[in-house]
Design a protein around this motif. Sequence first.
Motif, mmCIF file in Angstrom:
data_model
loop_
_atom_site.group_PDB
_atom_site.id
_atom_site.type_symbol
_atom_site.label_atom_id
_atom_site.label_comp_id
_atom_site.label_asym_id
_atom_site.label_seq_id
_atom_site.Cartn_x
_atom_site.Cartn_y
_atom_site.Cartn_z
ATOM 1 N N ILE A 60 0.846 -1.207 0.000
ATOM 2 C CA ILE A 60 0.000 0.000 0.000
ATOM 3 C C ILE A 60 0.874 1.247 0.000
ATOM 4 O O ILE A 60 0.628 2.203 -0.749
ATOM 5 N N LEU A 61 1.917 1.250 0.843
ATOM 6 C CA LEU A 61 2.809 2.411 0.919
ATOM 7 C C LEU A 61 3.510 2.675 -0.403
ATOM 8 O O LEU A 61 3.843 3.815 -0.724
ATOM 9 N N ASN A 62 3.746 1.629 -1.192
ATOM 10 C CA ASN A 62 4.350 1.807 -2.513
ATOM 11 C C ASN A 62 3.427 2.601 -3.430
ATOM 12 O O ASN A 62 3.888 3.257 -4.364
ATOM 13 N N LEU A 63 2.132 2.547 -3.141
ATOM 14 C CA LEU A 63 1.167 3.276 -3.969
ATOM 15 C C LEU A 63 0.870 4.667 -3.432
ATOM 16 O O LEU A 63 0.690 5.598 -4.208
ATOM 17 N N VAL A 64 0.816 4.803 -2.114
ATOM 18 C CA VAL A 64 0.351 6.064 -1.538
ATOM 19 C C VAL A 64 1.352 6.696 -0.583
ATOM 20 O O VAL A 64 1.101 7.779 -0.049
ATOM 21 N N GLY A 65 2.490 6.050 -0.324
ATOM 22 C CA GLY A 65 3.435 6.552 0.655
ATOM 23 C C GLY A 65 4.379 7.598 0.097
ATOM 24 O O GLY A 65 4.497 7.787 -1.120
ATOM 25 N N ASP A 66 5.076 8.262 1.011
ATOM 26 C CA ASP A 66 6.097 9.246 0.662
ATOM 27 C C ASP A 66 7.374 8.499 0.288
ATOM 28 O O ASP A 66 7.903 7.723 1.086
ATOM 29 N N GLU A 67 7.882 8.733 -0.915
ATOM 30 C CA GLU A 67 9.072 8.012 -1.373
ATOM 31 C C GLU A 67 10.255 8.227 -0.441
ATOM 32 O O GLU A 67 11.034 7.307 -0.179
ATOM 33 N N ALA A 68 10.382 9.444 0.112
ATOM 34 C CA ALA A 68 11.520 9.720 1.005
ATOM 35 C C ALA A 68 11.437 8.880 2.277
ATOM 36 O O ALA A 68 12.452 8.487 2.839
ATOM 37 N N LEU A 69 10.215 8.587 2.737
ATOM 38 C CA LEU A 69 10.044 7.784 3.938
ATOM 39 C C LEU A 69 10.004 6.307 3.624
ATOM 40 O O LEU A 69 10.504 5.478 4.375
#
Length: 563
Positions: free
Chosen positions: A446-455
């Motif tokens: 999910i984070l790969n779709l909606v997360g902050d790339e830096a985090l």
Amino acid sequence: MTETGTAVAERAPHTGARLLAETVTALSQRAPAIVAAAADQMRGIRLALHFHDGSRATMTVRHSRLVVEPDLVGAPEVEVVFDDRAMNLVFDAQRPPVEQVLAQSLDVRGDRERVLAVWRAFTLLSQRASGLRFIQQLWRDYREQAPRLWGVIAGDGAAPLSPHGDVPTGWHAVDFLAARQPLEADEDGGARALIGGTVRTAPRSLWDGRRSSGWWETQRVGDADLVETMRVCRSRANRQMEDLMPDREPKAALYDLMRSYPARQGKGLRPTLVFAACAAFGEKPENAVRAAAALELFHNGFLVHDDIADESTHRRGLPTMNAEFGNGLAVNVGDGLNLLAVDAVLANLETLGLARTLGLIQEVMHMCRESIEGQAMELGWIHDRTVPPRDEDYFTMSTKKTGWYTCISPCRMGAVCAGVTDPAVLNRFDEVFRLIGIAFQIQDDILNLVGDEALYGKETLGDLLEGKRTVMLIHLFRTAKAAERKRLARVLNRPRSRKSQADAELLLAAMREHGSIDYAIDLADRLAAEGIDRFENDLGIIPENEGKAVLRQIAHYVTTRPL
């Protein structure tokens, strides 16, 4: 929750609302088991909080996360108004409820059942959080920035306050705990602790996982700062990896490159699980340091090879090995890391003896076999241009590819380092951390779709560009109509080199339209909750101690990650 808490903090400096938001944010990141326990009590309740300084906030529960929003949002079921005296009593929790709930002091409104549920939630937060050093420091900082903000209480002088605890704050619990357990500097500038070795925020815990008590009682260690614990465990494993790294040629084309991925600093989840499981069974965590280093070496070797197979361009915010140096050198570096991992396992012979080392070899062989099979399943789906129809297919692949070496095997290897070789005992970790591992991987997807790339540390939408079969993609293809499914399949099945960002955005838009992301969030939450229930049942044979408390925190970490 974290983003909301930050927003509150930025808008309202030095207020009760900001303190609440920052406290919940810090606990979500560093002691997630506390947040999960409080959320379980408050589920389904909207709480409005009014503070004496004029600030206001709304607290609700989303899945197993506490969400703090600025100002009042929606119609509350329970309202609480804090005046000066009530704010001072919240942290110390030094008086019984009948003395705290007084008219015009701590004013509480709502029906009886919901008020009691909120009371239980705040009791958990107060009793368990007030013993943690980072929470003490957070409240001390507020007190120092505005000494009279929370009002005057008995014994409170107007003297300047010190963040190190050598000048009284007037909060009895903070002063007592700071005096009882001062930070003692060692060679790393920290204090000693069982799991992390050296920590800079040594906790004095008020919770052992089953019961809580006042700050004035002497009690065994329980909740700890998970972020700090993982940092220290990661550092210990990194030092061991560096000690194992050969100091010879070819450096530029091999050994210097082998240091690259480990130096990029992941979360430290695997080494923490190894150390914690070893300590949970009563052994010194130092016995597990080579096993922890071996796991990290295997992990980084897998990542190098995985990036080649996926044609990934970024890993932890930096170019991947294959993108920077080409596939040839990258393949060799991955091989070198795996070989060094085998060396790290065999090095246990001199410290742990033959039986435990053989047990570790058996665990490592099983782990590697599972990981290779899981990778084959995923690559096979991409090669055959197939999207599996069932979530269970993803569960199997995810458990094999990442679940074993990320969650299950670290626990089993830590136990083996403590001398546990009985399969009936080791197998008790399997279902608990299978469920936790699947939930963790779904959240990463999910984070790969909606997360902050830096985090997040990887290129956003990279999974869609690579064609990975995630739960969201499986749900999308299961719910979309035939014509749309055919159109999406044409985009999905293009080679990575021919996919554009627009193609990935198209797939993401379809997922949003069909509710695939929300579906995955709910699924991960259900799996994590089931895993936590299994934790308490399956691992009941382990006595309550610091090692088990850290394992419990990691299990709850999955339920409180901000998505």
